[in-house]
Design a protein around this motif. Structure first.
Motif, PDB file in Angstrom:
ATOM      1  N   ILE A   1       0.843  -1.204   0.000  1.00  0.00           N
ATOM      2  CA  ILE A   1       0.000   0.000   0.000  1.00  0.00           C
ATOM      3  C   ILE A   1       0.868   1.241   0.000  1.00  0.00           C
ATOM      4  N   ASP A   2       1.922   1.224   0.814  1.00  0.00           N
ATOM      5  CA  ASP A   2       2.822   2.375   0.896  1.00  0.00           C
ATOM      6  C   ASP A   2       3.566   2.583  -0.422  1.00  0.00           C
ATOM      7  N   LEU A   3       3.950   1.502  -1.083  1.00  0.00           N
ATOM      8  CA  LEU A   3       4.636   1.607  -2.361  1.00  0.00           C
ATOM      9  C   LEU A   3       3.753   2.253  -3.423  1.00  0.00           C
ATOM     10  N   GLU A   4       2.460   1.944  -3.364  1.00  0.00           N
ATOM     11  CA  GLU A   4       1.541   2.454  -4.377  1.00  0.00           C
ATOM     12  C   GLU A   4       1.003   3.848  -4.047  1.00  0.00           C
ATOM     13  N   LEU A   5       0.615   4.057  -2.795  1.00  0.00           N
ATOM     14  CA  LEU A   5      -0.128   5.271  -2.437  1.00  0.00           C
ATOM     15  C   LEU A   5       0.600   6.168  -1.430  1.00  0.00           C
TER      16      LEU A   5
ATOM     17  N   LEU B   1      15.180  20.213   9.712  1.00  0.00           N
ATOM     18  CA  LEU B   1      16.450  20.370   9.012  1.00  0.00           C
ATOM     19  C   LEU B   1      16.257  20.460   7.503  1.00  0.00           C
ATOM     20  N   LEU B   2      15.344  19.621   6.981  1.00  0.00           N
ATOM     21  CA  LEU B   2      15.121  19.582   5.541  1.00  0.00           C
ATOM     22  C   LEU B   2      14.055  20.559   5.077  1.00  0.00           C
ATOM     23  N   LYS B   3      13.337  21.161   6.072  1.00  0.00           N
ATOM     24  CA  LYS B   3      12.264  22.105   5.774  1.00  0.00           C
ATOM     25  C   LYS B   3      11.145  21.478   4.926  1.00  0.00           C
ATOM     26  N   GLN B   4      10.925  20.192   5.137  1.00  0.00           N
ATOM     27  CA  GLN B   4       9.815  19.470   4.519  1.00  0.00           C
ATOM     28  C   GLN B   4       9.601  18.184   5.304  1.00  0.00           C
ATOM     29  N   GLU B   5       8.447  17.546   5.056  1.00  0.00           N
ATOM     30  CA  GLU B   5       8.161  16.323   5.805  1.00  0.00           C
ATOM     31  C   GLU B   5       9.161  15.248   5.425  1.00  0.00           C
TER      32      GLU B   5
ATOM     33  N   GLY C   1      18.432   3.841  -2.422  1.00  0.00           N
ATOM     34  CA  GLY C   1      18.473   5.187  -2.995  1.00  0.00           C
ATOM     35  C   GLY C   1      19.699   5.402  -3.869  1.00  0.00           C
ATOM     36  N   ILE C   2      20.861   4.931  -3.402  1.00  0.00           N
ATOM     37  CA  ILE C   2      22.100   5.060  -4.174  1.00  0.00           C
ATOM     38  C   ILE C   2      22.004   4.276  -5.484  1.00  0.00           C
ATOM     39  N   LEU C   3      21.443   3.079  -5.416  1.00  0.00           N
ATOM     40  CA  LEU C   3      21.289   2.254  -6.623  1.00  0.00           C
ATOM     41  C   LEU C   3      20.363   2.919  -7.631  1.00  0.00           C
ATOM     42  N   LEU C   4      19.276   3.518  -7.146  1.00  0.00           N
ATOM     43  CA  LEU C   4      18.333   4.183  -8.046  1.00  0.00           C
ATOM     44  C   LEU C   4      18.974   5.398  -8.726  1.00  0.00           C
ATOM     45  N   VAL C   5      19.757   6.144  -7.955  1.00  0.00           N
ATOM     46  CA  VAL C   5      20.464   7.289  -8.540  1.00  0.00           C
ATOM     47  C   VAL C   5      21.485   6.796  -9.562  1.00  0.00           C
ATOM     48  N   PHE C   6      22.153   5.696  -9.249  1.00  0.00           N
ATOM     49  CA  PHE C   6      23.142   5.128 -10.166  1.00  0.00           C
ATOM     50  C   PHE C   6      22.486   4.657 -11.458  1.00  0.00           C
ATOM     51  N   LEU C   7      21.298   4.085 -11.341  1.00  0.00           N
ATOM     52  CA  LEU C   7      20.601   3.549 -12.516  1.00  0.00           C
ATOM     53  C   LEU C   7      19.949   4.634 -13.350  1.00  0.00           C
ATOM     54  N   PHE C   8      19.377   5.654 -12.672  1.00  0.00           N
ATOM     55  CA  PHE C   8      18.588   6.648 -13.391  1.00  0.00           C
ATOM     56  C   PHE C   8      19.239   8.033 -13.463  1.00  0.00           C
ATOM     57  N   GLY C   9      20.403   8.165 -12.841  1.00  0.00           N
ATOM     58  CA  GLY C   9      21.120   9.427 -12.939  1.00  0.00           C
ATOM     59  C   GLY C   9      20.854  10.356 -11.767  1.00  0.00           C
TER      60      GLY C   9
ATOM     61  N   PHE D   1      17.352  11.844 -10.625  1.00  0.00           N
ATOM     62  CA  PHE D   1      16.305  10.997 -10.041  1.00  0.00           C
ATOM     63  C   PHE D   1      15.722  11.669  -8.806  1.00  0.00           C
ATOM     64  N   LYS D   2      14.443  12.009  -8.862  1.00  0.00           N
ATOM     65  CA  LYS D   2      13.804  12.753  -7.775  1.00  0.00           C
ATOM     66  C   LYS D   2      12.567  12.047  -7.231  1.00  0.00           C
ATOM     67  N   ALA D   3      12.343  10.819  -7.635  1.00  0.00           N
ATOM     68  CA  ALA D   3      11.129  10.115  -7.213  1.00  0.00           C
ATOM     69  C   ALA D   3      11.116   9.914  -5.699  1.00  0.00           C
ATOM     70  N   LYS D   4       9.940   9.996  -5.127  1.00  0.00           N
ATOM     71  CA  LYS D   4       9.764   9.789  -3.696  1.00  0.00           C
ATOM     72  C   LYS D   4       9.806   8.300  -3.385  1.00  0.00           C
ATOM     73  N   ILE D   5      10.583   7.932  -2.381  1.00  0.00           N
ATOM     74  CA  ILE D   5      10.710   6.522  -2.008  1.00  0.00           C
ATOM     75  C   ILE D   5      10.079   6.326  -0.631  1.00  0.00           C
ATOM     76  N   PRO D   6       9.035   5.515  -0.527  1.00  0.00           N
ATOM     77  CA  PRO D   6       8.413   5.290   0.782  1.00  0.00           C
ATOM     78  C   PRO D   6       9.345   4.501   1.700  1.00  0.00           C
ATOM     79  N   PHE D   7       9.326   4.856   2.981  1.00  0.00           N
ATOM     80  CA  PHE D   7      10.216   4.211   3.950  1.00  0.00           C
ATOM     81  C   PHE D   7       9.553   3.009   4.620  1.00  0.00           C
ATOM     82  N   GLY D   8       8.208   2.937   4.535  1.00  0.00           N
ATOM     83  CA  GLY D   8       7.486   1.852   5.194  1.00  0.00           C
ATOM     84  C   GLY D   8       7.961   0.463   4.810  1.00  0.00           C
ATOM     85  N   PRO D   9       8.162   0.174   3.509  1.00  0.00           N
ATOM     86  CA  PRO D   9       8.619  -1.170   3.130  1.00  0.00           C
ATOM     87  C   PRO D   9       9.968  -1.545   3.723  1.00  0.00           C
ATOM     88  N   PHE D  10      10.865  -0.573   3.860  1.00  0.00           N
ATOM     89  CA  PHE D  10      12.169  -0.859   4.454  1.00  0.00           C
ATOM     90  C   PHE D  10      12.025  -1.161   5.949  1.00  0.00           C
ATOM     91  N   LEU D  11      11.157  -0.408   6.616  1.00  0.00           N
ATOM     92  CA  LEU D  11      10.881  -0.704   8.027  1.00  0.00           C
ATOM     93  C   LEU D  11      10.266  -2.084   8.174  1.00  0.00           C
TER      94      LEU D  11
END
Length: 249
Positions: free
Chosen positions: A113-117, A166-170, A207-215, A218-228
């Protein structure tokens, strides 16, 4: 044969989890109506609803309208079987196997669910909380469970506030905060530390792999729930041993 039986039971539960993944975040009943194609609304026959096999036989398409069936369906079913098998191999035929399977299935559901929505529905966190306390009562560890729950919630809430400023965003969703609290109920404060560390490590690597693959763009949002979720589930099998080996706790 016993392993095969457990795996088959697991993929059947995985098939039901597909229903939960689609319906829960949309506020739909997971009981009725029976499963149907979301495109043409045709009710799915029983022989087209056999976990994994039906997807293969139908070549990933609806029998009626030929629309594509998401690949996540057989993947969730496969994971459902693997969760059941792994829990059985670890604990055998025991009541704690039922509890840990519920834990794994809830984590699997919220991950997709987190990956999709990009949300973790409260109902899943509530289910994890209820069964977690029931499991703690069964183990006679209610105090340890309460401490773990409070520790997980407070720790992640503090991290969420700090990184957001610190990041000035959620930086972390509140669903993640509640999830770590429920993880603490199941695994104690040691499990919380393990989960945060492993999730942060695996999330960073992904995240590092995605940047390596897509340059670099790459700015896509990655949900943290699946990693937890993955980290919390892995704690069942070797988390305690690793934490004791590295930190003596």
């Amino acid at each position: 044969m016993i392993y095969l039986f457990v795996f088959i039971i697991g993929i059947i539960f995985g098939s039901f989890l597909n229903v939960c993944i689609y319906r829960i975040p949309r506020g739909l009943s997971i009981i009725t109506p029976p499963s149907s194609c979301p495109i043409c609304k045709t009710r799915i026959k029983w022989y087209d609803n056999i976990p994994i096999l039906s997807y293969i036989f139908l070549k990933g398409k609806c029998r009626n309208c030929k629309s594509n069936i998401p690949i996540k369906h057989p993947i969730v079913e496969l994971f459902g079987g693997l969760i059941a098998l792994c829990v059985f191999l670890k604990f055998g035929f025991a009541l704690q196997s039922v509890f840990w399977a519920i834990f794994g299935y809830c984590l699997l559901t919220l991950s997709f669910i987190d990956l999709e929505l990009f949300i973790i529905p409260d109902v899943i966190n509530v289910l994890l909380l209820i069964f977690g306390f029931l499991f703690a009562i069964y183990n006679g560890a209610i105090i340890e469970s309460l401490i773990g729950g409070v520790f997980g919630f407070v720790l992640f809430y503090a991290l969420a506030v700090i990184f957001s400023k610190l990041l000035k965003q959620e930086a972390l969703g509140f669903g993640d905060v509640k999830l770590l609290g429920t993880v603490g109920v199941w695994t104690s404060w040691v499990g919380v530390l393990y989960t945060v560390f492993v999730a942060s490590l695996t999330g960073s690597i992904a995240g590092i792999l995605l940047v390596f693959l897509f340059g670099k763009n790459f700015k896509a949002k990655i949900p943290f729930g699946p990693f937890l979720a993955l980290s919390a589930f892995s704690y069942i099998f070797f988390g305690k041993e690793l934490m004791h080996f590295f930190y003596g706790i």
